[in-house]
Design an enzyme around this catalytic site. Structure first.
Site, PDB file in Angstrom:
ATOM      1  N   TRP A  98       0.630  -1.420  -0.558  1.00 33.25           N
ATOM      2  CA  TRP A  98       0.200   0.245   0.183  1.00 33.25           C
ATOM      3  C   TRP A  98       1.043   1.249  -0.130  1.00 33.25           C
ATOM      4  O   TRP A  98      -0.118   2.441   0.240  1.00 33.25           O
ATOM      5  CB  TRP A  98      -0.818   0.155   0.729  1.00 33.25           C
ATOM      6  CG  TRP A  98      -0.312  -0.408   2.318  1.00 33.25           C
ATOM      7  CD1 TRP A  98       0.335   0.642   3.313  1.00 33.25           C
ATOM      8  CD2 TRP A  98       0.106  -1.738   3.306  1.00 33.25           C
ATOM      9  NE1 TRP A  98       0.654  -0.002   4.390  1.00 33.25           N
ATOM     10  CE2 TRP A  98       0.171  -1.964   4.219  1.00 33.25           C
ATOM     11  CE3 TRP A  98      -0.219  -3.005   2.732  1.00 33.25           C
ATOM     12  CZ2 TRP A  98       0.469  -2.562   4.672  1.00 33.25           C
ATOM     13  CZ3 TRP A  98      -0.069  -4.145   3.083  1.00 33.25           C
ATOM     14  CH2 TRP A  98       0.494  -3.953   4.756  1.00 33.25           C
ATOM     15  N   GLU A 140      -5.151   0.474   6.295  1.00 37.44           N
ATOM     16  CA  GLU A 140      -5.095   1.518   7.491  1.00 37.44           C
ATOM     17  C   GLU A 140      -6.464   0.445   8.193  1.00 37.44           C
ATOM     18  O   GLU A 140      -6.432  -0.082   9.453  1.00 37.44           O
ATOM     19  CB  GLU A 140      -5.535   2.411   7.838  1.00 37.44           C
ATOM     20  CG  GLU A 140      -3.698   3.518   7.430  1.00 37.44           C
ATOM     21  CD  GLU A 140      -3.329   3.340   8.137  1.00 37.44           C
ATOM     22  OE1 GLU A 140      -3.068   2.521   9.160  1.00 37.44           O
ATOM     23  OE2 GLU A 140      -2.247   3.604   7.451  1.00 37.44           O
ATOM     24  N   THR A 186      -4.361  -5.402  13.119  1.00 31.88           N
ATOM     25  CA  THR A 186      -3.441  -6.714  13.017  1.00 31.88           C
ATOM     26  C   THR A 186      -2.684  -7.041  12.506  1.00 31.88           C
ATOM     27  O   THR A 186      -1.999  -5.120  11.997  1.00 31.88           O
ATOM     28  CB  THR A 186      -4.521  -6.900  11.890  1.00 31.88           C
ATOM     29  OG1 THR A 186      -5.810  -7.403  12.710  1.00 31.88           O
ATOM     30  CG2 THR A 186      -4.417  -8.290  10.894  1.00 31.88           C
ATOM     31  N   TYR A 244     -11.747  -9.879  12.941  1.00 36.25           N
ATOM     32  CA  TYR A 244     -13.034  -8.181  13.790  1.00 36.25           C
ATOM     33  C   TYR A 244     -13.934  -7.986  12.228  1.00 36.25           C
ATOM     34  O   TYR A 244     -13.716  -6.877  11.442  1.00 36.25           O
ATOM     35  CB  TYR A 244     -12.135  -6.894  13.680  1.00 36.25           C
ATOM     36  CG  TYR A 244     -10.994  -7.711  15.066  1.00 36.25           C
ATOM     37  CD1 TYR A 244     -11.980  -7.902  16.674  1.00 36.25           C
ATOM     38  CD2 TYR A 244     -10.117  -7.240  15.667  1.00 36.25           C
ATOM     39  CE1 TYR A 244     -11.516  -7.906  17.119  1.00 36.25           C
ATOM     40  CE2 TYR A 244      -9.368  -7.017  16.830  1.00 36.25           C
ATOM     41  CZ  TYR A 244     -10.301  -7.249  18.116  1.00 36.25           C
ATOM     42  OH  TYR A 244      -9.509  -7.831  19.005  1.00 36.25           O
ATOM     43  N   TYR A 260      -6.934   7.330  14.805  1.00 37.66           N
ATOM     44  CA  TYR A 260      -5.588   6.517  14.376  1.00 37.66           C
ATOM     45  C   TYR A 260      -5.809   6.827  12.711  1.00 37.66           C
ATOM     46  O   TYR A 260      -5.396   7.785  12.545  1.00 37.66           O
ATOM     47  CB  TYR A 260      -5.663   5.532  15.349  1.00 37.66           C
ATOM     48  CG  TYR A 260      -4.537   4.834  14.346  1.00 37.66           C
ATOM     49  CD1 TYR A 260      -2.841   5.048  14.249  1.00 37.66           C
ATOM     50  CD2 TYR A 260      -5.078   4.155  12.862  1.00 37.66           C
ATOM     51  CE1 TYR A 260      -2.376   4.905  13.170  1.00 37.66           C
ATOM     52  CE2 TYR A 260      -4.294   3.150  12.268  1.00 37.66           C
ATOM     53  CZ  TYR A 260      -3.132   4.412  12.486  1.00 37.66           C
ATOM     54  OH  TYR A 260      -1.716   3.317  10.926  1.00 37.66           O
ATOM     55  N   ASP A 287      -1.076   5.000  17.331  1.00 39.87           N
ATOM     56  CA  ASP A 287      -1.074   3.358  17.491  1.00 39.87           C
ATOM     57  C   ASP A 287      -0.241   2.971  18.762  1.00 39.87           C
ATOM     58  O   ASP A 287       0.038   4.019  18.959  1.00 39.87           O
ATOM     59  CB  ASP A 287      -1.086   2.951  16.306  1.00 39.87           C
ATOM     60  CG  ASP A 287       0.235   2.600  15.461  1.00 39.87           C
ATOM     61  OD1 ASP A 287       1.186   3.271  16.458  1.00 39.87           O
ATOM     62  OD2 ASP A 287       1.073   1.685  14.902  1.00 39.87           O
ATOM     63  N   CYS A 324      11.944  -1.345  18.027  1.00 38.02           N
ATOM     64  CA  CYS A 324      11.774  -0.184  19.439  1.00 38.02           C
ATOM     65  C   CYS A 324       9.811  -1.951  19.546  1.00 38.02           C
ATOM     66  O   CYS A 324       9.174  -1.468  19.863  1.00 38.02           O
ATOM     67  CB  CYS A 324      10.660   0.801  19.205  1.00 38.02           C
ATOM     68  SG  CYS A 324      10.857   1.121  21.250  1.00 38.02           S
ATOM     69  N   CYS A 354      19.053   1.401  16.425  1.00 38.93           N
ATOM     70  CA  CYS A 354      17.950   2.631  16.851  1.00 38.93           C
ATOM     71  C   CYS A 354      18.456   4.387  16.730  1.00 38.93           C
ATOM     72  O   CYS A 354      19.144   4.578  17.830  1.00 38.93           O
ATOM     73  CB  CYS A 354      17.089   2.968  18.171  1.00 38.93           C
ATOM     74  SG  CYS A 354      15.282   3.833  18.213  1.00 38.93           S
ATOM     75  N   CYS A 411      16.983   8.317  24.799  1.00 39.47           N
ATOM     76  CA  CYS A 411      15.829   7.407  25.183  1.00 39.47           C
ATOM     77  C   CYS A 411      15.782   7.202  26.380  1.00 39.47           C
ATOM     78  O   CYS A 411      16.925   6.473  26.947  1.00 39.47           O
ATOM     79  CB  CYS A 411      15.788   6.134  23.841  1.00 39.47           C
ATOM     80  SG  CYS A 411      14.690   4.894  25.116  1.00 39.47           S
TER      81      CYS A 411
END
Length: 359
Positions: free
Chosen positions: A25, A38, A44, A83, A121, A139, A193, A204, A210
DNA sequence: AAGGCGGGGGT
DNA sequence: ACCCCAGCCTT
């Protein structure tokens, strides 16, 4: 409590330019494609969605086509993704878009938010990725990454915590690359992460900022209270066969697996004798019966322990249950949508060699 | 604010 | 076993 995230923007965008994932996508920035992806991606994993996305777009190339699709075909394309209300809500939104927006998604965060199946979201993701608008898309990935960055023990299941984060991120959205910024946080969360196991802090780009990394508390963050335990349900599944067709029934339009098809099934584990008694009650006398064994299926809040019987009818003079229909093997494969919960039994049927009653 | 809603993969 | 996933809707 406000948190400043302005210091991560540049390094994060640079990392994304070099490391972004190749995803179907992302190949063409069509708002419709972004929207479909989305919705499929809600709760998922990316890997699970890949196989569904292209098939869905091929079947329904436009929002108009989606708005006119028969529900049975919609569900079949969603079969196994879970769902299932997501796809019904998406079609409802498609009908709104055709009626109110001339068939194109509105480039307007508030208007997107009003569409069925689109929450904060998804509205943020579509607005920023498809329309380059400077709005956040928070999210689970974004919550995890930012709470580790700031060393925050906030309970991320609280709506208030998510709203605060949306406000904090809105303040630092890069005007020209908002979609990249949101996707960068998600890609970082999915690949570096990570949610399960040790994060790959060595790789990272934000490790130097962090707090969780510095204080070695990444395994404690983010904080999410443990979930309620599942309830168990015993069920008996009847695989009724007559002349190479199988009995299926449509589930109620509300609740678990709403509107999907299933084999007739009963509460509890029925013994062979009980099952024979049941068949007698339904005036079924001429049949053979075979124990199929047990199967387990785990939903998020229920667990089914199933016991199956294969019952081959030799004659059929009357209806057994209201609404029951007889489906061929091909119907089960290509037309009706059966939830994965029954796959132990459906797979067995599909795998059998075609029966030839003649010759 | 809490609970319902799928299925799968990782540890 | 238990975790969580590019969450949203209803109550």
């Amino acid at each position: 409590m406000k948190t400043d995230y302005s210091y991560i923007v540049e390094d994060l965008l640079n990392w994304y330019s070099e490391n972004k994932r190749i995803l179907p996508w992302r190949e063409k920035p069509d708002p419709y494609y972004i929207w479909v992806s989305e919705i499929m991606l809600q709760q998922t994993r990316v890997e699970a969605v890949k196989g569904y996305f292209s098939r869905f777009i091929s079947a329904f190339p436009t929002i108009k086509a989606l708005s006119e699709a028969p529900e049975e075909q919609l569900l079949k394309l969603w079969e196994g993704l879970g769902y299932y209300n997501r796809v019904r809500n998406m079609q409802k939104a498609a009908q709104t878009i055709v009626a109110d927006y001339n068939g194109s998604l509105p480039a307007d965060y508030t208007a997107l938010l009003k569409l069925s199946g689109i929450g904060s979201y998804t509205a943020g993701a579509i607005a920023s990725i498809a329309f380059k608008m400077p709005v956040p898309a928070v999210d689970g990935n974004v919550l995890r990454v930012t709470k580790r960055l700031s060393g925050s023990y906030d309970d991320i299941t609280q709506p208030k915590v998510k709203k605060e984060l949306e406000t904090d991120l809105l303040a630092v959205m890069p005007g020209n690359r908002s979609g990249d910024f949101n996707q960068a946080l998600m890609d970082l969360g999915a690949t570096i992460c990570i949610p399960n196991g040790k994060p790959l802090c060595d790789a990272c780009p934000l490790a130097k900022f962090c707090i969780a990394f510095q204080q070695n508390i990444t395994s404690d963050l983010p904080v999410r209270p443990s979930k309620k335990s599942r309830r168990l349900e015993n069920r008996t599944i009847l695989v009724l066969e007559y002349q190479d067709k199988f009995a299926i029934m449509k589930r109620p339009s509300k609740g678990l697996l709403a509107g999907l098809w299933e084999f007739p099934n009963l509460d509890g584990h029925l013994s062979i004798e009980k099952t024979e008694g049941l068949l007698k009650e339904y005036r079924i006398f001429s049949y053979s019966m075979e124990l199929l064994g047990s199967a387990k299926h785990i939903f998020s809040h229920v667990e089914w322990h199933m016991l199956g019987y294969r019952i081959k009818l030799f004659s059929l003079e009357h209806e057994i249950w209201d609404g029951m229909i007889w489906a061929s093997k091909k119907d089960l494969q290509y037309t009706f949508t059966l939830p994965t919960a029954f796959s132990a039994y459906t797979k067995q049927i599909i795998a059998e060699k075609e029966q030839h009653t003649k010759c």
